[in-house]
Design an enzyme around this catalytic site. Structure first.
Site, PDB file in Angstrom:
ATOM      1  N   ASN A   8      -3.983   1.635   7.577  1.00 41.43           N
ATOM      2  CA  ASN A   8      -4.559   2.474   6.524  1.00 41.43           C
ATOM      3  C   ASN A   8      -5.985   1.991   6.277  1.00 41.43           C
ATOM      4  OD1 ASN A   8      -5.195   3.982   4.292  1.00 41.43           O
ATOM      5  ND2 ASN A   8      -3.945   2.774   2.866  1.00 41.43           N
ATOM      6  N   LYS A  10      -8.189   3.432   4.496  1.00 41.73           N
ATOM      7  CA  LYS A  10      -8.706   3.864   3.188  1.00 41.73           C
ATOM      8  C   LYS A  10     -10.075   4.530   3.392  1.00 41.73           C
ATOM      9  CE  LYS A  10      -6.219  -0.057   1.353  1.00 41.73           C
ATOM     10  NZ  LYS A  10      -5.808  -0.758   0.163  1.00 41.73           N
ATOM     11  N   HIS A  98       0.298   6.809  -1.865  1.00 47.78           N
ATOM     12  CA  HIS A  98      -0.235   5.439  -1.900  1.00 47.78           C
ATOM     13  C   HIS A  98      -0.581   5.102  -3.354  1.00 47.78           C
ATOM     14  CE1 HIS A  98      -2.906   2.040  -1.293  1.00 47.78           C
ATOM     15  NE2 HIS A  98      -2.343   1.908  -0.094  1.00 47.78           N
ATOM     16  N   GLU A 100      -3.036   3.794  -4.677  1.00 47.87           N
ATOM     17  CA  GLU A 100      -4.412   4.150  -5.081  1.00 47.87           C
ATOM     18  C   GLU A 100      -4.520   5.632  -5.434  1.00 47.87           C
ATOM     19  OE1 GLU A 100      -6.259   2.474  -1.600  1.00 47.87           O
ATOM     20  OE2 GLU A 100      -5.636   0.491  -2.278  1.00 47.87           O
ATOM     21  N   GLU A 170       5.470  -0.882  -1.119  1.00 42.35           N
ATOM     22  CA  GLU A 170       4.201  -1.565  -1.335  1.00 42.35           C
ATOM     23  C   GLU A 170       4.085  -1.996  -2.798  1.00 42.35           C
ATOM     24  OE1 GLU A 170       1.142  -0.527   1.882  1.00 42.35           O
ATOM     25  OE2 GLU A 170       0.834   0.800   0.190  1.00 42.35           O
ATOM     26  N   GLY A 176      -4.053  -5.632  -1.222  1.00 46.95           N
ATOM     27  CA  GLY A 176      -5.448  -6.078  -1.212  1.00 46.95           C
ATOM     28  C   GLY A 176      -5.718  -7.329  -2.033  1.00 46.95           C
ATOM     29  N   SER A 216      -0.924  -7.055   1.660  1.00 44.93           N
ATOM     30  CA  SER A 216      -1.507  -8.303   2.169  1.00 44.93           C
ATOM     31  C   SER A 216      -0.795  -8.827   3.416  1.00 44.93           C
ATOM     32  CB  SER A 216      -1.539  -9.361   1.056  1.00 44.93           C
ATOM     33  OG  SER A 216      -2.380  -8.923  -0.002  1.00 44.93           O
TER      34      SER A 216
END
Ligand code: PEP
Length: 256
Positions: A8, A10, A98, A100, A170, A176, A216
């Site tokens: 991904n 992003k 996701h 985000e 996730e 991240g 991560s």
């Protein structure tokens, strides 16, 4: 079970940078054999999707994915992209829900369900993400929150193509941050997800659907995850931006 590794990117990489990645990645994929059993999907930003076409021959084992898709085929949805538009670019998979997208764009489990249903019915692999926030993790509510999110975002069992669903666990606090969940913690949530999938979609489908871990993941920790019974691979952000690192991660994660 075939291991799955999804990159991904992003909102990273221009078209030129994507071409550079594909060029270096193709050298690995052609010369180093051990990943032949893995399913590898790269999800660039929309504008770099067609850059992949120039590398299709040298990256014949690699699939192209998108980072989101709308549930309607066409219409007055400014800024959105549809399943047929992605299919035209040979996209075979799409990430949905996701964290985000929830955090910055107001997505809800219900619209993730609509998008995932459209993706599956249009012949794509739908990668539906679920994960708890740090406060829920600290309060010991991970499983409860994740299963509630899963129930609300799962496409109906009668959906054509339901067998092409993939779930990605996730934990938001691990994305991240460098604070990856331990393989044991991830496995216990994956086992709970597996149980819920069987309940909602029937034993055969629920047992077969891949559940990926994301948060991560690096070349150094991937093998711990893929050794677990219910962890079929990984959704990778930061470590997927470098072709050498991503290839190393795939190699280590697909070793038996
Ligand atoms: C992600 O973006 O889905 C992700 C897991 O990111 P990272 O690997 O950087 O934590």
């Amino acid at each position: 079970m075939t291991k799955i590794f999804i990159a991904n990117w992003k909102m990273n990489k221009s078209r030129a940078e994507a071409a550079e990645f594909f060029s270096r990645f193709s050298v690995h994929m052609q010369s180093d054999a051990p990943v032949s059993g893995a399913r590898v999907i790269v999800c660039p930003p929309y504008l770099a999707l067609d850059t992949f076409a120039h590398f299709q021959e040298s990256l014949s084992g690699v699939e192209l994915g998108a980072q989101n898709v709308h549930g309607a085929k066409s219409g007055a949805f400014t800024g959105e992209v549809s399943v047929p538009m992605l299919a035209e670019l040979n996209v075979s998979a799409v990430i949905l829900g996701h964290s985000e997208r929830y955090q910055h764009f107001g997505e809800t489990p219900e619209n993730v369900r609509a998008r995932a249903t459209a993706a599956l019915e249009g012949g794509l692999t739908a990668v539906v993400c679920v994960g708890e926030r740090e406060a829920d993790y600290r309060a010991g509510r991970s499983e409860e929150v994740v299963l509630d999110m899963l129930r609300r975002s799962l496409p109906p069992p009668s959906t054509h193509g339901i067998g092409s669903l993939v779930i990605a666990y996730e934990p938001v606090w691990a994305i991240g941050t460098g604070l990856a969940a331990t393989a044991e913690v991830a496995q216990s949530i994956h086992a709970a997800i597996r149980g819920e999938l069987k309940e909602q979609l029937g034993d055969a489908v629920g047992e077969a659907l891949p559940i990926l871990y994301g948060g991560s993941v690096t070349p150094d920790n991937i093998a711990g995850y893929t050794a677990e019974r219910d962890i079929a691979g990984a959704l990778v952000g930061g470590a997927s931006l470098d072709p050498d690192k991503f290839f190393d991660l795939i190699t280590r994660g697909s070793k038996r």
